[in-house]
Structures are given as structure tokens and as C-alpha cells.
Design an enzyme around this catalytic site. Structure first.
Site, short mmCIF file in Angstrom:
data_model
loop_
_atom_site.label_atom_id
_atom_site.label_comp_id
_atom_site.label_asym_id
_atom_site.label_seq_id
_atom_site.Cartn_x
_atom_site.Cartn_y
_atom_site.Cartn_z
N CYS A 29 0.12 0.25 -13.27
CA CYS A 29 -0.93 1.19 -13.53
C CYS A 29 -1.01 2.15 -12.37
O CYS A 29 -0.40 1.91 -11.38
CB CYS A 29 -2.23 0.45 -13.71
N MET A 50 -6.08 4.35 -20.17
CA MET A 50 -4.93 3.46 -20.08
C MET A 50 -3.84 4.29 -19.42
O MET A 50 -3.54 5.39 -19.86
CB MET A 50 -4.51 3.05 -21.47
N CYS A 51 -3.32 3.76 -18.36
CA CYS A 51 -2.35 4.56 -17.64
C CYS A 51 -1.35 3.66 -16.99
O CYS A 51 -1.54 3.19 -15.88
CB CYS A 51 -3.06 5.39 -16.58
N LEU A 52 -0.31 3.36 -17.70
CA LEU A 52 0.75 2.59 -17.07
C LEU A 52 2.04 2.90 -17.78
O LEU A 52 2.06 3.58 -18.81
CB LEU A 52 0.44 1.09 -17.08
#
Ligand SMILES: [Zn+2]
Ligand SMILES: [Zn+2]
Lengths: 576, 161
Positions: free
Chosen positions: A526, B97-99
Site C-alpha cells: 500500500c 484502496m491503494c496498492l
């Protein structure tokens, strides 16, 4: 760094003791005078001696130098005004030693003034008078019988009504002794002012061989604490500070030196092609326009199997950097691409048996528009991926120097950005350390993401060459729906996949179905970074996990972080 | 260019929408897609309703996918409008959501939204606690799966009806 702070009137050169002695001074003008005779101090048994060890108040230590304690023949300075002369009579005997009682030897005898402090105006007159005589010091006392310590320097009784400017005007120090001592010395000054025959114990003095023309006078020596005193706290602090600054400067200089060597080293390796900054994930590079313009442009054309359509070249492509230029066939004027030109293709891109060009795509991966045969102009990158010039140019100028499809560098091998920063050095070192630690990662690392030019290009390019040789020309054929996903990305995916199940479970048919290659690279860490630390953490984690697939977007951190940190980084480059 | 590409991608998505997803597309605002997503059956985000077998189970999550002006050079931004107890979704009003490929540094222009949708679905089935945005949830997931499952299901019941 030796910085000595000494305010004009600090008591640091205070008198510790004063000695009054009797001295025999030969008359320099006497006709029988032996020139070699010097003033001598007479013994205590035959003359006046009076040591003062305590109760000395230093009123001004002006013009006293270290190791240069004042001494000189004592005399009572002259007064100007009649009023003062009259008032003086109560404290100074009529025959006290005056300046005219001191033998003159071209000013060579040192002098010390001696005066009762009985009234401010008269004291000013005393000072005025001694200033003309070039004295070493003035000793004063407040008349009386007191044996106490004279009042302190700032006491009102030492005031002369001039705000203390007398201390500045005098170019000599002033010491006060206690009243009783002052009276005694003044008394003696009246005894030792005349001829040798008139002074006390004159017979004894003549017996020891003093000349009758000699002057027997009192003189004083003042012992200040100059020699023995430790450096004051001030000086000590200044020295400590100086040493500290020296250490800081030395460390800073050393770190600057080291950092510069590292920068030069990195630059050298970049130029030698050992390191590709962006492929390594050190720095996001962009492609300068002049390099971009050297990348070849072609017209896209679909070549049906067995057909003879040449790929046409409407405008001669600019010399492709580090690639042999296409040759023009004399008769047809059609360019044939030299077979060796694919020598820089990544190893992994084509198995040796694959005879069709590996990177012919029917679609621009950026805008997802299909190329139109014989119409669309395409730009080809060294890795053979093709794009609309408009699409890829924007990307290369503003985003990255790596091919969006396969991450191979578009820049020529030894290209080095103008400025190698400390941050870049640090990242490169970090990545190198991680790589040497995690050998498994290093092993599975896609070769093409290392510097393309530094690595041998065996089978892949050979295959290309063979393939090209068979085909005899380069075409963009409409491919069968086959997976054009470059291997390195695939490996990046599976690499991530070994670590997290989701990507393993990820359906791959999508990637296969779309020739543009939609690679899924998940599990890379992330996040929408909430804090700086988090971002840093995520970055390093991603670096560690992904090996080379990660590229920092950030502008150099040199300009980030709180101001103090930036400052410290300036002084100590390499500081994190 | 980005408009054209988004339109094209929408066309592809409609033709090949991942199972359990529905895209609400507003012609006037094509840079913001609303995605309705059913929690996958294998995941804890499926609503444990005992309905007819033929009816899709699953919590109903609303997502927003917005495309930056620099798209496709910058990745689309995914945010859960429905609250979800998941290590990779931020537990705030953004629900971001950040991946993986959603990270700016890993995004590549050839990547497509449909891959993003699949990534989301995959992550619902199998969260990735090693790259969590919510460390506490990740911890639950890793160390105390029962508790995680319970909370996740509760949240589904509460928010994702
Ligand atoms: Zn395009
Ligand atoms: Zn490429």
C-alpha cells in the site's frame, strides 16, 4: 579560533599585592657617574620596605598587559588649583616626593603616581597631572586610619562626577590601598625625597658604597593575577565552542567529501552502463526531447502472411541512437532494417524459435486505439514496442524513460542525468544492499530491468536475428491473440504472487485476451500514504519485495522534510 | 485522449464485466464511475443470507473509480463508498484502496480498469495484510482470523445491505 574576550575593566587583572621598596637611583647627570650603575633595591635592614598583601582594590586595570606588571618610582602628582593645593596640605607633607625629586633620565625611569583621594575635583587634577608624566600606574587611598578593604570599584566614593570617564581617559591602571597603609607610605615619601644624607639611615647607605649624588627613593611594584589565573569561564566556553565548531566542520567536510565520491562513483557507473537509475528504481527519469526525436517513426502496416508488403517509411527516421541506421536499397528506395539492429532487444522477449517480430501490437497500449494499416504513424522504442507518437511522447517527456510495456529504458546506455543527487546515491546504495542480501530476489530479477547495455544478450537477440534473417524484412503483422505481456512484468507479478495468494489466484485470461497486455501487479504494498513515514516505509517495502519494478515518483527528497532536517542534510550529506 | 480511452475501456468493461459487478456510467461525468460490487461468495464479505440459492448472496458495496486528468499515465483512484472491514481499505470516509497497480509508481499506461476491478475482487477474497493500509485490521486478519471474520461480517450486515 583563539578569541580572547576581555572587557576593558574586568577585574581579571586585579592587583594581588603591592610592594613598596627603597631604591638607590644613580644621578644620570652627575659628572662622576659610572654609566654602568643601575638602580638597586636596598635591603630591608637599611631602608623602608612595605609589602601590601591584602585589601587592595583595583579601580581600573586599564592598559595592563599580561606578564607586564606595573612598577615604578613613587611620586605625588602636582595639583593645579590653589584650593586643591591648600586642601592637599592636610594629607600630603610638604616635602613628599614630587616629580621634580625624581632624577630624569630621558623618561627611562618608570613612574607610579601616589595620591590621597580626598576630593573629586582635586583627584581629577592629580590624574590630569600624571597623564603628562607617562606613569605605569596610580596608587590611591582614601585618607584616614582605616585598615579595611577600600570600597569596591563601583562605590560612590570613587565617583569623580564624570560618570567614570576618568578610567577611560587614563591610560594606566589605578589601585586603591587601605587608608592606614596610604598614610604610612605618604609619610615615608616625605622622608625619601631629599639628598642621600637626609634620608633615614643615611650613614648605613653611604657605608655600603652609595654615591653621595645618588637619589634614594621609594618605588612600588604591583603584582597582578595575570600570570597565575586560569582562563576565565568565558575564554573556556569560547575554546570549547571553537573545538566543537571545528569538529562539526571537519565532520561535515568529510561527509561532503565521501558523498561527492559516491556521487562521482554513481555517475561513472551510470555512464559505463552498469547502472540504470530508473530501472533500478533510484530515480524517475524522463526523456529529453532530443533523444525522443531520434526514436524511429514508421507507418504501421499489417502484413498478411506471405504477402510482400513492405513496411513503408514515409519519412526517413532520424538516426536511432545506438542502433545502426536502416539502409536504403538503391533501386526501391525502401528502407530495409539492418538485422543487427535488434541487438538491444531484451533476452526474455522472444524464444529463439519465434520467427515473428515479438512486439508487433495491433493496438496502442496507451490510448487503446487500434493502429490502422498503412495509415497510422507509430513510434518504435528500442524494445520494439510501438505506440502512437502523441501517446508515447507525452509519457516519455513527462513520466518515465522506460517503455510502459516492458520497462526497458528508452535512453541510450550511458545516459546520465545532469545532476546526481545525494538522495539518488542513497537509494542506489540501499537497493544494492538489499539485492546483495536477498539473493533469491536477485536471481529472479528480470534481466531487462538491469541496465540493458551492460548485459550480454545471448539467445533472445540471436533468435531475433535469425528470425529477422529469415523474414528478411521487418513487418508489423497483426498478431494472433497471443500473450504479448513481456516477461519481466510477468515475473514481477509472479514474484509478488509467491508472497501473496491473491495474485496467484488472479485470473490471467484477461491479460491473455488483451494484446495490449493488462498486467496485474498486485500485492505490491500500500498505500495512499497518510504520513511521510508510512510512505517511506511502503517505499522501502516495495523496493524490497519487488526488486526492480518499483520506481519512485517523488522528486528528490532533498527538498522535502522539515526545514531543520534539510539544513542538517546540507551540512551532513548522507544524514537520513 | 483520456476521455477517448475511458470510453473505450467502458465499452470493454461492459462487454466483459467481472462477475458480481455492475458499473453505473454517467455520460456527463465519465471520469467518475460508480461500481456496485457483490461480496464474492468465497469471501467474508458475502452476506450470509439464507435466500434462495439462485439469488446472489453477498454484501453490496458501492465503489467509486475516478480517473485523474493524466489518465492513463496516472492510475485511477479507487474508493469504497460503503464501509468495509478490510486491511487494504482505509477505514475513513474516503475508503481508499491503494496498492499494487493502483500505486502511482507501479501503474503503467497499458493497465486497464478491468484489471483494477479484478484486483479489487481478488482482494476481497484474499486480503493482503502485508501491505495493509489499516495495520490493526491486518493484525486481526493475521493473528486472530476468527475475530476478523466476525467483525467483517458484522460490518457487512450493518453497512453493506
Ligand atoms: Zn495511442
Ligand atoms: Zn517495450
Amino acid at each position: 579560533m583563539a578569541l580572547i574576550v576581555r572587557p576593558a575593566d574586568t577585574p581579571s587583572l586585579a592587583a594581588q599585592s603591592i610592594g613598596i621598596f627603597t631604591s638607590d637611583v644613580p644621578d644620570p647627570l652627575a659628572p662622576t657617574q659610572d654609566e654602568r650603575r643601575r638602580p638597586v633595591t636596598l635591603g630591608a635592614d637599611i631602608s623602608f620596605q612595605y609589602p601590601i598583601q591584602y585589601n587592595i582594590q583595583t579601580l581600573s586595570s586599564k592598559d595592563v598587559e599580561h606578564g607586564d606588571d606595573p612598577f615604578g618610582l613613587l611620586f605625588v602628582p602636582a595639583l593645579q588649583s590653589d584650593a586643591c593645593k591648600k586642601a592637599e596640605a592636610a594629607f600630603v607633607p610638604a616635602n613628599a616626593t614630587r616629580i621634580q625629586n625624581i632624577p630624569r633620565n630621558g623618561d627611562s625611569y618608570a613612574l607610579i603616581g601616589f595620591a590621597p583621594w580626598f576630593s573629586p575635583p582635586c583627584m581629577l587634577e592629580y590624574f590630569q597631572s600624571v597623564r603628562k608624566s607617562d606613569v605605569k600606574a596610580v596608587i590611591v587611598y582614601q585618607p584616614g586610619n582605616s585598615t579595611d578593604m577600600p570600597p569596591i570599584m563601583n562605590d560612590a566614593s570613587w565617583g569623580l562626577g564624570d560618570g567614570g570617564t576618568w578610567k577611560v581617559d587614563n591610560d594606566f591602571p589605578t589601585y586603591a590601598i587601605m587608608a592606614a597603609s596610604g598614610g604610612i607610605i605618604m609619610e615615608e615619601l616625605s622622608l625619601y625625597s631629599g639628598n642621600i644624607t637626609d634620608v633615614p639611615q643615611s650613614d648605613d647607605l653611604l657605608d655600603i658604597g652609595l654615591e653621595p649624588t645618588d637619589y634614594v627613593r621609594l618605588y612600588a611594584t604591583v603584582a597582578t593575577d595575570s600570570g597565575t589565573q586560569l582562563p576565565s569561564l568565558w575564554v573556556f566556553l569560547v575554546i570549547v565552542l571553537g573545538i566543537l565548531i571545528l569538529i562539526i566542520l571537519a565532520t561535515s567536510g568529510f561527509m561532503h567529501f565521501i558523498q561527492r565520491r559516491r556521487r562521482n562513483d554513481l555517475r561513472r557507473r551510470v555512464i559505463n552502463g552498469e547502472v540504470n537509475l530508473e530501472a533500478l528504481g533510484v530515480k524517475r527519469l524522463t526523456v529529453p526531447r532530443e533523444f525522443l526525436e531520434k526514436l524511429p517513426l514508421y507507418t504501421y502496416s499489417v502484413l498478411p502472411a506471405g504477402s510482400d508488403h513492405e513496411k513503408t517509411v514515409p519519412q526517413p527516421p532520424a538516426q536511432a541512437h545506438n542502433l545502426p541506421s536502416p539502409t536504403i536499397e538503391a533501386e526501391t528506395g525502401v528502407k530495409t532494417l539492418p538485422l543487427t539492429r535488434r541487438s538491444s532487444a531484451p533476452i526474455a522477449t522472444a524464444p529463439p524459435t519465434d520467427t515473428s517480430p515479438a512486439f508487433s501490437q495491433p493496438t496502442c497500449p496507451i490510448c487503446l486505439e487500434d493502429f490502422e494499416s498503412n495509415e497510422t504513424q507509430v513510434r518504435e522504442l528500442p524494445c520494439r514496442h510501438i505506440f502512437h507518437p502523441d501517446c508515447i511522447d507525452t509519457f516519455l517527456i513527462s513520466n518515465s524513460s522506460l517503455c510502459p510495456m516492458c520497462k526497458e529504458s528508452v535512453l541510450p546506455g550511458g545516459y546520465c542525468p545532469a545532476k546526481i543527487t545525494n538522495v539518488m546515491v542513497r537509494r542506489e546504495r540501499l537497493i544494492r544492499r538489499m539485492q546483495s542480501r536477498g539473493t533469491t530476489h536477485a536471481a529472479s530479477e528480470p534481466a531487462s530491468s538491469r541496465s540493458p547495455s551492460s548485459l550480454p544478450r545471448p539467445l533472445g537477440s540471436l533468435g531475433h536475428r535469425i528470425g529477422g534473417a529469415i523474414a528478411g524484412r521487418r513487418v508489423f503483422s497483426a498478431p494472433e491473440r497471443r500473450r504479448s505481456q513481456p516477461l519481466d512484468i510477468e515475473m514481477g507479478t509472479s514474484q509478488a504472487g509467491t508472497r501473496s495468494e491473491p495474485s496467484a489466484a488472479l485470473p490471467h485470461h484477461q491479460a491473455e485476451a488483451s494484446p495490449a497486455g493488462s498486467q496485474i501487479q498486485d500485492g505490491a504494498g500500500c498505500s495512499e500514504p497518510t504520513t511521510q513515514n508510512r510512505r517511506e516505509w511502503a517505499r522501502e517495502r516495495a523496493l524490497a519485495l519487488l526488486g526492480n519494478n518499483h520506481i519512485p515518483t517523488e522528486s528528490d527528497e532533498e527538498d522535502r522534510g522539515p526545514r531543520w532536517k534539510r539544513g542538517i542534510r546540507k551540512i551532513f550529506p548522507g544524514f537520513r | 485522449m483520456s476521455t477517448k480511452r475511458i470510453m473505450k475501456e467502458y465499452g470493454e468493461c461492459v462487454a466483459d464485466t467481472p462477475e458480481g459487478m455492475k458499473i453505473n456510467f454517467d455520460e456527463n461525468k465519465i471520469t467518475k464511475w460508480e461500481v456496485l460490487l457483490d461480496g464474492p461468495d468465497q469471501s467474508v464479505y458475502a452476506l450470509p443470507e439464507v435466500l434462495s440459492v439462485s439469488v446472489r448472496q453477498g454484501g453490496h458495496f458501492k465503489l467509486e473509480i475516478s480517473f485523474p486528468p493524466e489518465y492513463p499515465f496516472k492510475p485511477p483512484v479507487v474508493s469504497f463508498k460503503t464501509k468495509i472491514y478490510h486491511p487494504n481499505v482505509s477505514n475513513d470516509d474516503k475508503g481508499s484502496m491503494c496498492l499494487g497497480l493502483l500505486r502511482a509508481e507501479e501503474w503503467k499506461p497499458p493497465n486497464k480498469v478491468v484489471a483494477v476491478l479484478r484486483l479489487i475482487q481478488t482482494l476481497l477474497i484474499e486480503p493482503n495484510p502485508d501491505d495493509a493500509i489499516e495495520p490493526s485490521i491486518a493484525n486481526d486478519y493475521k493473528e486472530n482470523y476468527k475475530e476478523f471474520e466476525k467483525t467483517a461480517k458484522e460490518w457487512v450486515k450493518r453497512y453493506a445491505k
